[in-house]
Design a protein around this motif. Sequence first.
Motif, short mmCIF file in Angstrom:
data_model
loop_
_atom_site.label_atom_id
_atom_site.label_comp_id
_atom_site.label_asym_id
_atom_site.label_seq_id
_atom_site.Cartn_x
_atom_site.Cartn_y
_atom_site.Cartn_z
N PHE A 110 0.87 -1.17 -0.11
CA PHE A 110 0.25 0.05 0.11
C PHE A 110 0.89 1.40 -0.07
O PHE A 110 0.40 2.16 -0.68
CB PHE A 110 -0.83 0.30 1.13
N ALA A 111 2.22 1.01 0.52
CA ALA A 111 3.18 2.42 0.46
C ALA A 111 3.54 2.51 -0.81
O ALA A 111 3.38 3.76 -1.39
CB ALA A 111 4.38 2.17 1.35
N VAL A 148 -6.71 9.85 -11.23
CA VAL A 148 -6.29 9.97 -9.82
C VAL A 148 -6.39 11.21 -9.25
O VAL A 148 -5.82 12.21 -9.69
CB VAL A 148 -4.76 9.27 -9.82
N GLY A 149 -7.22 11.01 -8.09
CA GLY A 149 -7.32 12.43 -7.41
C GLY A 149 -6.87 12.24 -5.83
O GLY A 149 -6.44 11.19 -5.38
N LEU A 150 -7.15 13.25 -4.94
CA LEU A 150 -6.61 13.31 -3.59
C LEU A 150 -7.64 12.25 -2.84
O LEU A 150 -6.89 11.80 -2.06
CB LEU A 150 -7.22 14.60 -3.01
N ARG A 151 -8.77 11.98 -3.42
CA ARG A 151 -9.32 10.78 -2.61
C ARG A 151 -8.80 9.41 -2.61
O ARG A 151 -8.55 8.62 -1.80
CB ARG A 151 -10.96 10.54 -2.97
N SER A 152 -8.46 9.11 -3.88
CA SER A 152 -7.77 7.77 -4.15
C SER A 152 -6.47 7.61 -3.58
O SER A 152 -6.13 6.76 -2.84
CB SER A 152 -7.47 7.62 -5.71
N ILE A 153 -5.75 8.89 -3.45
CA ILE A 153 -4.56 8.68 -2.57
C ILE A 153 -4.51 8.96 -1.20
O ILE A 153 -3.93 8.06 -0.67
CB ILE A 153 -3.43 10.12 -3.32
N GLY A 154 -5.82 9.43 -0.73
CA GLY A 154 -5.95 9.42 0.60
C GLY A 154 -6.43 8.03 1.00
O GLY A 154 -5.83 7.64 2.15
N ARG A 155 -6.89 7.34 0.25
CA ARG A 155 -7.58 6.06 0.50
C ARG A 155 -6.18 5.10 0.56
O ARG A 155 -6.01 4.35 1.54
CB ARG A 155 -8.19 5.27 -0.54
N THR A 156 -5.30 5.24 -0.15
CA THR A 156 -4.13 4.09 -0.11
C THR A 156 -3.27 4.68 1.25
O THR A 156 -2.53 3.91 1.83
CB THR A 156 -3.34 4.43 -1.41
N VAL A 157 -3.11 6.21 1.44
CA VAL A 157 -2.48 6.34 2.76
C VAL A 157 -3.20 5.89 3.89
O VAL A 157 -2.62 5.25 4.85
CB VAL A 157 -2.52 7.95 2.92
N LEU A 158 -4.49 5.84 3.83
CA LEU A 158 -5.57 5.35 5.09
C LEU A 158 -5.11 3.64 5.15
O LEU A 158 -4.79 3.28 6.24
CB LEU A 158 -6.87 5.43 4.76
N LEU A 159 -5.02 3.18 3.89
CA LEU A 159 -4.68 1.65 4.05
C LEU A 159 -3.23 1.40 4.48
O LEU A 159 -3.30 0.20 5.22
CB LEU A 159 -5.06 1.12 2.71
N THR A 160 -2.33 2.05 4.20
CA THR A 160 -1.32 1.94 4.57
C THR A 160 -1.09 2.03 6.22
O THR A 160 -0.47 1.17 6.79
CB THR A 160 -0.15 2.88 3.88
N ALA A 193 -14.98 5.17 6.38
CA ALA A 193 -13.67 6.32 5.88
C ALA A 193 -13.40 5.70 4.40
O ALA A 193 -13.25 6.58 3.72
CB ALA A 193 -12.74 5.89 6.95
N LEU A 194 -13.23 4.53 4.27
CA LEU A 194 -12.85 4.03 2.96
C LEU A 194 -13.65 4.44 2.05
O LEU A 194 -13.65 4.66 0.72
CB LEU A 194 -12.44 2.49 2.81
N LEU A 195 -15.31 4.12 2.19
CA LEU A 195 -16.51 4.27 1.37
C LEU A 195 -16.13 6.06 0.74
O LEU A 195 -16.60 6.19 -0.21
CB LEU A 195 -17.46 4.11 1.88
N ALA A 196 -15.98 6.95 1.87
CA ALA A 196 -15.95 8.08 1.72
C ALA A 196 -14.75 8.50 0.61
O ALA A 196 -14.83 9.37 0.09
CB ALA A 196 -15.74 9.11 2.96
N LEU A 197 -13.65 7.63 0.48
CA LEU A 197 -12.45 7.97 -0.22
C LEU A 197 -12.49 7.20 -1.37
O LEU A 197 -11.42 7.06 -2.16
CB LEU A 197 -11.12 7.57 0.79
N SER A 198 -13.81 6.65 -1.68
CA SER A 198 -13.66 5.62 -3.02
C SER A 198 -14.37 6.49 -4.17
O SER A 198 -15.90 6.25 -4.15
CB SER A 198 -14.44 4.31 -2.64
#
Length: 266
Positions: A84-85, A114-126, A156-161
Motif C-alpha cells: 500500500f505504501a 487519480v485524485g486526492l481521494r484515491s491517494i488518501g485511500r491508499t494512505v489510510l490503507l497503509t 472512511a474508505l467508502l468516503a474516499l472511494s
Amino acid sequence: MTRVLESQMPILIVLLVLGTVAKVSTVRSGGEPGALSRLGPAVLVPGRMQAPALLVCAAGEMVLAAGLLLSTHAIFRWGTVTFFALSTYVLLELRRRRPDAGCGCFGEVSSAPVGLRSIGRTVLLTGMAVLSVWAPVTGWDAVTRPSWLMIAGVIALLALSPEIEELIDRVRYRAPCEQRRAPAESVTLARLKESGTWRAHRDELTAADPYDSWRELCWRFFVFRNHEQDDVVFAVYLSGRRPGVRMAVVSAEDSGSLPEYTTVSA
C-alpha cells in the motif's frame, strides 16, 4: 489492545481480494482497444506488458490476502504495508505524469483520473496495514470478531472511494462513461469554474468564456487564451460529483496550422 490491532485486518483482506478479482476480470474482458493504457500500474509499462503487469499485481494481492487470512507471519504483514505504501507512490506518480489515467485499483471501474481521494485511500490503507502488523491473531480470527473500529474504517474508505460514484452511474446508465450522454456544456463549464484548478489560473486568462470546446471520450475540453496569447486548455472529467480537472498551456508557436501535404496517387 488486541481488538484494536486486529480491527482493520478484515478490511485489508477484503480489499485485496476485490482488487485481485477486478484486475483479472478487466484483463479477461479485454475491453476497448487501449483501455489498459489508461489504468495504473499498466500505464507505467510498455503496451505488450500491460496485461501481465495487472495480473502480477493481482497475484501479489491474492498472496497477501491469503497470508493475512491464514497466518501471523511478519512477511505478509510487512508485505501488505509495503504494497500500500508503494501504491501511494505510484498514484502520486500517475497524478504527476499521466493525469488522465485512472488508478486501476479495482480494474476498469477505477478509470476516473487519480485524485486526492484515491491517494488518501491508499494512505489510510497503509496506516491500517501498519496497525495490523502487531496483531497477535490471524485474519480469520479477526473476521469472526468484527468491531466498531472496523465499521469506522469501512465508512472512511467508502468516503474516499470514487469507484462508488462510478458504480452508481453504471447502474443508472448501463454504459461506460465515454458512451453516456454528457452533461450540458454549460453544466460542465460551471463545474470547471468551481474547481481549484480554475481558481489558480483564471487571472491569467483574457476572458471568462472559452473560445472553443469539444468532447473526447469521457472528457470535455475548454480552450481559453492567456495574456501571452497562448492557448490554455482545461479538461474536465465527465463522471462523478467532483470531477477531475486538468490544465495545460499550448504556446502560440506550437499551435500553428498543420503543414499541407501533396496528394500522392497509389
